[in-house]
Design a protein around this motif. Structure first.
Motif, PDB file in Angstrom:
ATOM      1  N   GLU A  14     -30.084 -13.088 -16.195  1.00 42.16           N
ATOM      2  CA  GLU A  14     -29.510 -12.771 -14.890  1.00 42.16           C
ATOM      3  C   GLU A  14     -28.152 -12.094 -15.027  1.00 42.16           C
ATOM      4  O   GLU A  14     -27.845 -11.131 -14.320  1.00 42.16           O
ATOM      5  N   LYS A  15     -27.335 -12.571 -15.964  1.00 44.63           N
ATOM      6  CA  LYS A  15     -25.998 -12.017 -16.136  1.00 44.63           C
ATOM      7  C   LYS A  15     -26.029 -10.639 -16.770  1.00 44.63           C
ATOM      8  O   LYS A  15     -25.329  -9.719 -16.322  1.00 44.63           O
ATOM      9  N   ASN A  16     -26.842 -10.476 -17.809  1.00 43.35           N
ATOM     10  CA  ASN A  16     -26.782  -9.249 -18.601  1.00 43.35           C
ATOM     11  C   ASN A  16     -27.781  -8.180 -18.170  1.00 43.35           C
ATOM     12  O   ASN A  16     -27.544  -6.991 -18.412  1.00 43.35           O
ATOM     13  N   LEU A  17     -28.896  -8.589 -17.556  1.00 41.67           N
ATOM     14  CA  LEU A  17     -29.912  -7.619 -17.157  1.00 41.67           C
ATOM     15  C   LEU A  17     -30.185  -7.623 -15.661  1.00 41.67           C
ATOM     16  O   LEU A  17     -30.977  -6.817 -15.180  1.00 41.67           O
ATOM     17  N   GLY A  18     -29.556  -8.547 -14.934  1.00 39.67           N
ATOM     18  CA  GLY A  18     -29.761  -8.595 -13.488  1.00 39.67           C
ATOM     19  C   GLY A  18     -31.156  -9.035 -13.092  1.00 39.67           C
ATOM     20  O   GLY A  18     -31.628  -8.697 -12.003  1.00 39.67           O
ATOM     21  N   MET A  19     -31.841  -9.808 -13.939  1.00 40.05           N
ATOM     22  CA  MET A  19     -33.206 -10.253 -13.669  1.00 40.05           C
ATOM     23  C   MET A  19     -33.222 -11.703 -13.215  1.00 40.05           C
ATOM     24  O   MET A  19     -32.575 -12.558 -13.826  1.00 40.05           O
ATOM     25  N   GLN A  20     -33.993 -11.973 -12.174  1.00 42.34           N
ATOM     26  CA  GLN A  20     -34.182 -13.329 -11.698  1.00 42.34           C
ATOM     27  C   GLN A  20     -35.212 -14.045 -12.564  1.00 42.34           C
ATOM     28  O   GLN A  20     -36.059 -13.398 -13.208  1.00 42.34           O
ATOM     29  N   PRO A  21     -35.197 -15.397 -12.586  1.00 43.97           N
ATOM     30  CA  PRO A  21     -36.140 -16.152 -13.444  1.00 43.97           C
ATOM     31  C   PRO A  21     -37.601 -15.799 -13.214  1.00 43.97           C
ATOM     32  O   PRO A  21     -38.360 -15.654 -14.179  1.00 43.97           O
ATOM     33  N   ASP A  22     -38.021 -15.635 -11.946  1.00 40.85           N
ATOM     34  CA  ASP A  22     -39.432 -15.322 -11.708  1.00 40.85           C
ATOM     35  C   ASP A  22     -39.798 -13.948 -12.244  1.00 40.85           C
ATOM     36  O   ASP A  22     -40.912 -13.724 -12.741  1.00 40.85           O
ATOM     37  N   GLU A  23     -38.846 -13.011 -12.198  1.00 40.41           N
ATOM     38  CA  GLU A  23     -39.095 -11.673 -12.747  1.00 40.41           C
ATOM     39  C   GLU A  23     -39.235 -11.734 -14.261  1.00 40.41           C
ATOM     40  O   GLU A  23     -40.113 -11.096 -14.852  1.00 40.41           O
ATOM     41  N   VAL A  24     -38.369 -12.519 -14.903  1.00 39.83           N
ATOM     42  CA  VAL A  24     -38.446 -12.684 -16.358  1.00 39.83           C
ATOM     43  C   VAL A  24     -39.778 -13.305 -16.746  1.00 39.83           C
ATOM     44  O   VAL A  24     -40.441 -12.866 -17.698  1.00 39.83           O
ATOM     45  N   THR A  25     -40.193 -14.327 -16.004  1.00 40.52           N
ATOM     46  CA  THR A  25     -41.448 -15.014 -16.310  1.00 40.52           C
ATOM     47  C   THR A  25     -42.637 -14.072 -16.193  1.00 40.52           C
ATOM     48  O   THR A  25     -43.513 -14.026 -17.065  1.00 40.52           O
ATOM     49  N   ARG A  26     -42.676 -13.291 -15.117  1.00 40.49           N
ATOM     50  CA  ARG A  26     -43.800 -12.367 -14.934  1.00 40.49           C
ATOM     51  C   ARG A  26     -43.843 -11.319 -16.044  1.00 40.49           C
ATOM     52  O   ARG A  26     -44.919 -11.009 -16.575  1.00 40.49           O
ATOM     53  N   LEU A  27     -42.693 -10.772 -16.393  1.00 43.83           N
ATOM     54  CA  LEU A  27     -42.658  -9.751 -17.441  1.00 43.83           C
ATOM     55  C   LEU A  27     -43.049 -10.340 -18.794  1.00 43.83           C
ATOM     56  O   LEU A  27     -43.746  -9.699 -19.586  1.00 43.83           O
ATOM     57  N   ALA A  28     -42.612 -11.572 -19.077  1.00 47.05           N
ATOM     58  CA  ALA A  28     -42.979 -12.203 -20.342  1.00 47.05           C
ATOM     59  C   ALA A  28     -44.473 -12.451 -20.406  1.00 47.05           C
ATOM     60  O   ALA A  28     -45.090 -12.336 -21.476  1.00 47.05           O
ATOM     61  N   GLN A  29     -45.089 -12.775 -19.273  1.00 43.92           N
ATOM     62  CA  GLN A  29     -46.518 -13.023 -19.258  1.00 43.92           C
ATOM     63  C   GLN A  29     -47.312 -11.762 -19.527  1.00 43.92           C
ATOM     64  O   GLN A  29     -48.362 -11.793 -20.163  1.00 43.92           O
ATOM     65  N   VAL A  30     -46.811 -10.630 -19.063  1.00 51.85           N
ATOM     66  CA  VAL A  30     -47.513  -9.367 -19.309  1.00 51.85           C
ATOM     67  C   VAL A  30     -47.658  -9.120 -20.798  1.00 51.85           C
ATOM     68  O   VAL A  30     -48.749  -8.887 -21.320  1.00 51.85           O
ATOM     69  N   SER A  31     -46.551  -9.188 -21.526  1.00 49.42           N
ATOM     70  CA  SER A  31     -46.595  -8.961 -22.976  1.00 49.42           C
ATOM     71  C   SER A  31     -47.188 -10.154 -23.695  1.00 49.42           C
ATOM     72  O   SER A  31     -47.869 -10.007 -24.705  1.00 49.42           O
ATOM     73  N   GLY A  32     -46.909 -11.350 -23.170  1.00 46.35           N
ATOM     74  CA  GLY A  32     -47.389 -12.547 -23.854  1.00 46.35           C
ATOM     75  C   GLY A  32     -48.890 -12.612 -23.906  1.00 46.35           C
ATOM     76  O   GLY A  32     -49.489 -12.897 -24.944  1.00 46.35           O
ATOM     77  N   LEU A  33     -49.570 -12.305 -22.799  1.00 42.49           N
ATOM     78  CA  LEU A  33     -51.022 -12.327 -22.788  1.00 42.49           C
ATOM     79  C   LEU A  33     -51.600 -11.226 -23.664  1.00 42.49           C
ATOM     80  O   LEU A  33     -52.578 -11.431 -24.382  1.00 42.49           O
ATOM     81  N   ALA A  34     -50.985 -10.066 -23.609  1.00 44.65           N
ATOM     82  CA  ALA A  34     -51.466  -8.967 -24.446  1.00 44.65           C
ATOM     83  C   ALA A  34     -51.321  -9.306 -25.917  1.00 44.65           C
ATOM     84  O   ALA A  34     -52.197  -9.024 -26.732  1.00 44.65           O
TER      85      ALA A  34
END
Length: 273
Positions: free
Chosen positions: A227-247
């Motif tokens: 949130e501090k360094n990239l301006g991303m909220q927790p739910d946004e981080v979780t969704r993006l991690a799932q995209v790469s994580g599942l792949a």
């Protein structure tokens, strides 16, 4: 006879008494030439450059601006605006009234953090009223011109440089400016330049962002860091991690092109017996 005498560059009397410049931050800049006329010019210029340390701040900035213009006039890249970045007093720079680009509060906070943490890495693209084409005109402080400098691109960077106390103090109330279109006075030229700058910026792909997020999570970066360094909220981080994580989870799996059953799924147990 040394190089300085040979090139007949005068040395101010107060240069010897000028305080030594402070330690500069380490930068990976190319080394200066060691031989030939280029090396002589640099050796001869060093005492004059050192003399800048003894000037008051505003005079030092205006002198540096004038020197940058003189170097720009000899540059093979003088047709490129980025070849000349000048520091202008922030109160002489004003935003335009036609920029349609808007930045959400969260992105504005991230931009502020970027400038605070990384410094100004991009100049503010601006237009100076009048045809400023000579070294004296380009280097003249904006308060000596008829109208303020107008922002073409970098409106939000200019706001942070003006109004954020930490940034404003660090840059001594100045802003980094590069001037474009000194020979094009029409409003539509500046409007078109603003739109081009806004439209030419790329966007992050989901795949690229998700790969980066997954890598950072492997490095144990928490939600507060994102949130501090990239301006991303927790739910946004979780969704993006799932995209790469599942792949990534199924990257090495092998699948047949067709599914075959050992038995007819529509037969009953009696028929099978």
């Amino acid at each position: 006879m040394n190089e300085q005498t040979a090139l007949q560059i005068p040395l101010p009397d107060h240069a010897a008494a000028s305080p030594a410049p402070g330690k500069m931050p380490a930068r990976r800049t190319p080394p200066p030439p060691e031989h030939g006329t280029g090396a002589q010019i640099i050796d001869a210029a060093r005492p004059l450059i050192d003399a800048l340390a003894g000037l008051p701040l505003d005079e030092r900035v205006s002198t540096l601006n004038a020197l940058r213009v003189l170097l720009h006039e000899q540059s093979p890249f003088r047709d490129e605006p980025v070849d000349l970045v000048l520091w202008e007093k922030a109160d002489t720079v004003e935003g335009n009234s036609y920029n349609p680009n808007a930045v959400a509060p969260r992105q504005m906070d991230l931009l502020k953090h970027s400038i605070t943490a990384d410094g100004f890495t991009q100049p503010i693209v601006a237009w100076r009223p009048g045809d400023a084409s000579t070294a004296d005109e380009l280097a003249a402080p904006a308060e000596e011109t008829a109208a303020p400098i107008e922002v073409v691109d970098g409106f939000h960077r200019h706001l942070i440089g003006k109004h954020d106390s930490t940034v404003a103090e660090r840059v001594h109330g100045y802003l980094p400016i590069t001037i474009i279109n000194t020979d094009r006075e029409a409003l539509e030229d500046r409007q078109a330049a603003t739109i081009r700058h806004n439209a030419a910026r790329g966007v992050h792909t989901i795949e690229g962002l998700s790969e980066m997020v997954l890598q950072l999570m492997r490095e144990r970066k928490n939600f507060a860091w994102f949130e501090k360094n990239l301006g991303m909220q927790p739910d946004e981080v979780t969704r993006l991690a799932q995209v790469s994580g599942l792949a990534a989870a199924f990257a090495d799996a092998e699948f047949s092109e067709a599914w075959e059953a050992d038995t007819d799924p529509f037969t009953t147990s009696t028929e099978q017996s």
